[in-house]
Write an enzyme that holds these catalytic residues in place. Structure first.
Site, PDB file in Angstrom:
ATOM      1  N   THR A 175     -17.742 -31.097   1.043  1.00 11.28           N
ATOM      2  CA  THR A 175     -17.098 -32.013   1.993  1.00 11.28           C
ATOM      3  C   THR A 175     -18.003 -33.208   2.296  1.00 11.28           C
ATOM      4  OG1 THR A 175     -15.966 -30.138   2.983  1.00 11.28           O
ATOM      5  CG2 THR A 175     -16.063 -32.132   4.317  1.00 11.28           C
ATOM      6  N   ARG A 289      16.727 -29.266  20.477  1.00 11.13           N
ATOM      7  CA  ARG A 289      17.635 -29.070  19.334  1.00 11.13           C
ATOM      8  C   ARG A 289      18.630 -27.957  19.662  1.00 11.13           C
ATOM      9  NH1 ARG A 289      18.328 -30.773  14.235  1.00 11.13           N
ATOM     10  NH2 ARG A 289      19.071 -29.247  12.690  1.00 11.13           N
ATOM     11  N   HIS A 359      11.301 -24.903  12.753  1.00 11.84           N
ATOM     12  CA  HIS A 359      11.660 -26.309  12.536  1.00 11.84           C
ATOM     13  C   HIS A 359      12.774 -26.446  11.490  1.00 11.84           C
ATOM     14  CE1 HIS A 359       8.256 -27.571  14.946  1.00 11.84           C
ATOM     15  NE2 HIS A 359       8.573 -28.831  14.760  1.00 11.84           N
ATOM     16  N   GLU A 384     -16.263 -21.513   5.293  1.00 11.43           N
ATOM     17  CA  GLU A 384     -17.270 -20.863   6.155  1.00 11.43           C
ATOM     18  C   GLU A 384     -17.215 -19.336   6.026  1.00 11.43           C
ATOM     19  OE1 GLU A 384     -17.179 -23.822   6.427  1.00 11.43           O
ATOM     20  OE2 GLU A 384     -18.218 -24.721   8.113  1.00 11.43           O
ATOM     21  N   GLU A 388     -12.192 -12.127   3.692  1.00 12.93           N
ATOM     22  CA  GLU A 388     -12.757 -10.906   3.092  1.00 12.93           C
ATOM     23  C   GLU A 388     -14.245 -10.794   3.454  1.00 12.93           C
ATOM     24  OE1 GLU A 388     -10.721 -13.081   1.431  1.00 12.93           O
ATOM     25  OE2 GLU A 388      -9.036 -11.709   1.714  1.00 12.93           O
TER      26      GLU A 388
HETATM   27  C1  LIG Z   1     -11.607 -27.862   1.791  1.00 16.24           C
HETATM   28  C2  LIG Z   1     -12.866 -27.133   1.475  1.00 16.24           C
HETATM   29  C3  LIG Z   1     -14.084 -27.667   1.899  1.00 16.24           C
HETATM   30  C4  LIG Z   1     -15.282 -27.020   1.580  1.00 16.24           C
HETATM   31  N1  LIG Z   1     -16.469 -27.604   1.946  1.00 16.24           N
HETATM   32  C5  LIG Z   1     -17.639 -27.040   1.539  1.00 16.24           C
HETATM   33  C6  LIG Z   1     -18.899 -27.690   1.796  1.00 16.24           C
HETATM   34  O1  LIG Z   1     -18.950 -28.747   2.428  1.00 16.24           O
HETATM   35  N2  LIG Z   1     -20.021 -27.107   1.316  1.00 16.24           N
HETATM   36  C7  LIG Z   1     -20.005 -25.945   0.618  1.00 16.24           C
HETATM   37  O2  LIG Z   1     -21.071 -25.484   0.209  1.00 16.24           O
HETATM   38  N3  LIG Z   1     -18.834 -25.291   0.365  1.00 16.24           N
HETATM   39  C8  LIG Z   1     -17.652 -25.827   0.797  1.00 16.24           C
HETATM   40  N4  LIG Z   1     -16.459 -25.201   0.515  1.00 16.24           N
HETATM   41  C9  LIG Z   1     -16.477 -23.995  -0.277  1.00 16.24           C
HETATM   42  C10 LIG Z   1     -16.086 -22.730   0.484  1.00 16.24           C
HETATM   43  O3  LIG Z   1     -17.120 -22.346   1.329  1.00 16.24           O
HETATM   44  C11 LIG Z   1     -15.764 -21.672  -0.597  1.00 16.24           C
HETATM   45  O4  LIG Z   1     -14.543 -22.050  -1.199  1.00 16.24           O
HETATM   46  C12 LIG Z   1     -15.651 -20.270  -0.021  1.00 16.24           C
HETATM   47  O5  LIG Z   1     -16.902 -19.795   0.397  1.00 16.24           O
HETATM   48  C13 LIG Z   1     -15.095 -19.282  -1.075  1.00 16.24           C
HETATM   49  O6  LIG Z   1     -15.806 -19.389  -2.271  1.00 16.24           O
HETATM   50  P1  LIG Z   1     -14.986 -19.551  -3.651  1.00 16.24           P
HETATM   51  O7  LIG Z   1     -13.985 -20.623  -3.473  1.00 16.24           O
HETATM   52  O8  LIG Z   1     -15.960 -19.709  -4.744  1.00 16.24           O
HETATM   53  O9  LIG Z   1     -14.183 -18.200  -3.822  1.00 16.24           O
HETATM   54  P2  LIG Z   1     -14.747 -16.831  -4.476  1.00 16.24           P
HETATM   55  O10 LIG Z   1     -16.078 -16.518  -3.895  1.00 16.24           O
HETATM   56  O11 LIG Z   1     -14.636 -16.951  -5.962  1.00 16.24           O
HETATM   57  O12 LIG Z   1     -13.705 -15.771  -3.946  1.00 16.24           O
HETATM   58  C14 LIG Z   1     -12.383 -15.664  -4.503  1.00 16.24           C
HETATM   59  C15 LIG Z   1     -11.632 -14.571  -3.717  1.00 16.24           C
HETATM   60  O13 LIG Z   1     -12.284 -13.309  -3.913  1.00 16.24           O
HETATM   61  C16 LIG Z   1     -12.620 -12.743  -2.648  1.00 16.24           C
HETATM   62  N5  LIG Z   1     -13.866 -11.976  -2.790  1.00 16.24           N
HETATM   63  C17 LIG Z   1     -15.030 -12.390  -3.337  1.00 16.24           C
HETATM   64  N6  LIG Z   1     -15.934 -11.404  -3.291  1.00 16.24           N
HETATM   65  C18 LIG Z   1     -15.337 -10.332  -2.696  1.00 16.24           C
HETATM   66  C19 LIG Z   1     -15.737  -9.003  -2.352  1.00 16.24           C
HETATM   67  N7  LIG Z   1     -16.984  -8.570  -2.589  1.00 16.24           N
HETATM   68  N8  LIG Z   1     -14.835  -8.190  -1.743  1.00 16.24           N
HETATM   69  C20 LIG Z   1     -13.585  -8.616  -1.477  1.00 16.24           C
HETATM   70  N9  LIG Z   1     -13.147  -9.863  -1.766  1.00 16.24           N
HETATM   71  C21 LIG Z   1     -14.005 -10.707  -2.378  1.00 16.24           C
HETATM   72  C22 LIG Z   1     -12.773 -13.949  -1.716  1.00 16.24           C
HETATM   73  O14 LIG Z   1     -12.625 -13.550  -0.359  1.00 16.24           O
HETATM   74  C23 LIG Z   1     -11.626 -14.817  -2.201  1.00 16.24           C
HETATM   75  O15 LIG Z   1     -10.423 -14.355  -1.643  1.00 16.24           O
HETATM   76  C24 LIG Z   1     -15.249 -25.819   0.857  1.00 16.24           C
HETATM   77  C25 LIG Z   1     -14.029 -25.282   0.451  1.00 16.24           C
HETATM   78  C26 LIG Z   1     -12.845 -25.911   0.750  1.00 16.24           C
HETATM   79  C27 LIG Z   1     -11.557 -25.323   0.294  1.00 16.24           C
END
Ligand SMILES: Cc1cc2nc3c(=O)[nH]c(=O)nc-3n(C[C@H](O)[C@H](O)[C@H](O)COP(=O)(O)OP(=O)(O)OC[C@H]3O[C@@H](n4cnc5c(N)ncnc54)[C@H](O)[C@@H]3O)c2cc1C
Length: 400
Positions: A175, A289, A359, A384, A388
């Site tokens: 971000t 409405r 809505h 954040e 999970e």
């Molecule tokens: C709009 C947006 C802004 C963001 N901004 C920032 C930023 O400024 N800086 C930054 O560093 N990051 C940022 N992020 C990243 C965000 O923190 C990550 O997307 C988030 O931590 C999840 O990581 P991932 O997307 O790699 O999903 P993954 O870690 O690949 O997880 C995929 C799915 O598997 C599940 N999962 C994974 N491991 C396990 C387990 N052991 N047990 C059960 N379930 C599991 C997860 O809960 C999820 O549902 C941002 C994300 C978004 C969408």
């Protein structure tokens, strides 16, 4: 009943449980100031920016003037030295009208505070006042293409070369990394080679986004937070002086987790604001409405759905300010932050489902606030630490 339900913030806010016991008179006034700003300045342009996916750079100076970016920066360095509660109040009020702006502010305010907490005067003294005013954005580079939940399993590496650091790797979903104000990223990288995967030493670096070898990717076209700026970052043999390391070697991961801990309270506040926005919009709609010759709200099923939304908004708020109050009073709050983040973001998704349902067809139109809130709600269970990961943290609190 009405003594309990008082409609916190915003002239047209629908009643839900407020937290007067947690707030000082100054905090109530601060909340009102941000609520007025949100209604007058942010709300009128929120739909257009969401639909076009445009980052509202023109609003940044006004947001900075109100002091929103420097809430958690010390007064000596140009901030207001506010606590977790002060920031949560502001984030809730911004989110009540626009999730994207709340997200942009949340990240910049958190990153400015993070930088102040881990950088030395020589490293960050000249940056912090500019970050606190919004003149310079600082991104937070933790998540990698290989996965964000298991953040320790990091591939970005910083190695020593003749006293300098050479950094290689990539970060994703970062971000505020490509706005007209973006100048730095607090980058987390592995600094110990040859250790077992998942047990790396991770350190923090202050990396200028215009350093040779840094490539800022194009903005993602997102479902939610559409008007916030999120990009991929690439680091190809980026050479930095030894002084680029923030804090001691190996302390980066702990610093990142500390920022994420209190930022979870902010996601809970943001979810509360979005949920309150849904309540406001839905109650206003069902009061006027009509169907089958009666106002929608006169159908008991619909009145009960609104009551459920109000109860869920109240739950989100109570959990948010419980965690914030404990953080501000030096009490342990890690479990509370996870419970608040998990519960508020999950409840928000139920709230937005009901609000869009009530809505009717209007709820699916992108220029309708509840449609935006629906999309923004999907972000809250991911950022954040996903729901999970919160379950994992909460279960650890149970000794499991
Ligand atoms: C709009 C947006 C802004 C963001 N901004 C920032 C930023 O400024 N800086 C930054 O560093 N990051 C940022 N992020 C990243 C965000 O923190 C990550 O997307 C988030 O931590 C999840 O990581 P991932 O997307 O790699 O999903 P993954 O870690 O690949 O997880 C995929 C799915 O598997 C599940 N999962 C994974 N491991 C396990 C387990 N052991 N047990 C059960 N379930 C599991 C997860 O809960 C999820 O549902 C941002 C994300 C978004 C969408």
């Amino acid at each position: 009943m009405s003594a309990l339900l008082s409609g916190p913030g915003g002239a047209s806010s629908a009643p839900s449980i407020d937290v007067p016991w947690a707030l000082t008179d100054e905090q109530v006034a601060w909340r009102e100031a941000v609520a007025t700003f949100a209604d007058k300045v942010i709300a009128p342009v929120a739909a257009q920016n969401f639909i076009s996916g445009r980052f509202p750079a023109d609003l940044v100076p006004q947001i900075g003037e109100l002091g929103l970016f420097g809430i958690r920066v010390s007064a000596e360095r140009g901030g207001s030295g506010g606590g977790v509660t002060d920031m949560a109040l502001a984030i809730e009020q911004l989110a009540r009208v626009d999730g994207s702006t709340a997200g942009t502010v949340q990240v910049q305010a958190a990153n400015a505070a993070c930088l102040e907490s881990i950088g030395s005067e020589e490293q960050v003294g000249h940056i912090i006042p500019r970050a606190a005013s919004g003149k310079c954005f600082v991104a937070f580079g933790l998540t990698e293409p290989s996965g964000g939940s298991n953040a320790r399993n990091m591939r970005t590496v910083a190695r020593r070369a003749e006293g300098d650091w050479i950094i290689n790797g990539a970060k994703q979903y970062i971000t505020n990394s490509g706005t007209p104000f973006s100048e730095y990223v607090v980058l987390f990288a592995v600094t110990s080679e040859g250790t077992t995967a998942g047990k790396h030493e991770i350190s923090a670096f202050l990396v200028p986004l215009d350093a040779p070898g840094v490539v800022v990717g194009p903005g993602y076209d997102k479902l939610g937070f559409r008007a916030s700026d999120t990009r991929q970052l690439y680091f190809d043999d980026v050479r930095l002086p030894a002084s680029a390391m923030l804090g001691e070697p190996g302390t980066g991961y702990g610093a990142a987790m500390e920022t994420l801990r209190w930022s979870r309270v902010m996601v809970s506040a943001l979810s509360t604001g979005l949920a309150q926005g849904c309540l406001d919009e839905t109650v206003a709609l069902v009061k006027v409405r009509e169907s089958f010759g009666r106002r929608l709200g006169d159908h008991q099923h619909i009145a009960f759905m609104c009551a459920e939304i109000a109860a869920m908004v109240s739950t989100c708020r109570l959990l948010t300010y419980d965690a914030a109050w404990k953080a501000d009073h030096g009490l342990p709050y890690e479990l509370e932050a996870s419970v608040a983040k998990f519960t508020s973001s999950e409840l928000l998704n139920r709230v937005t489902y009901r609000a869009t349902q009530l809505h009717g067809g209007q709820g699916l139109m992108l220029d309708t606030p509840v449609a935006r809130f629906f999309a923004d709600a999907r972000v809250q269970t991911i950022i954040e630490g996903t729901s999970e990961m919160q379950r994992l943290l909460i279960s650890r609190g149970l000794g499991l």
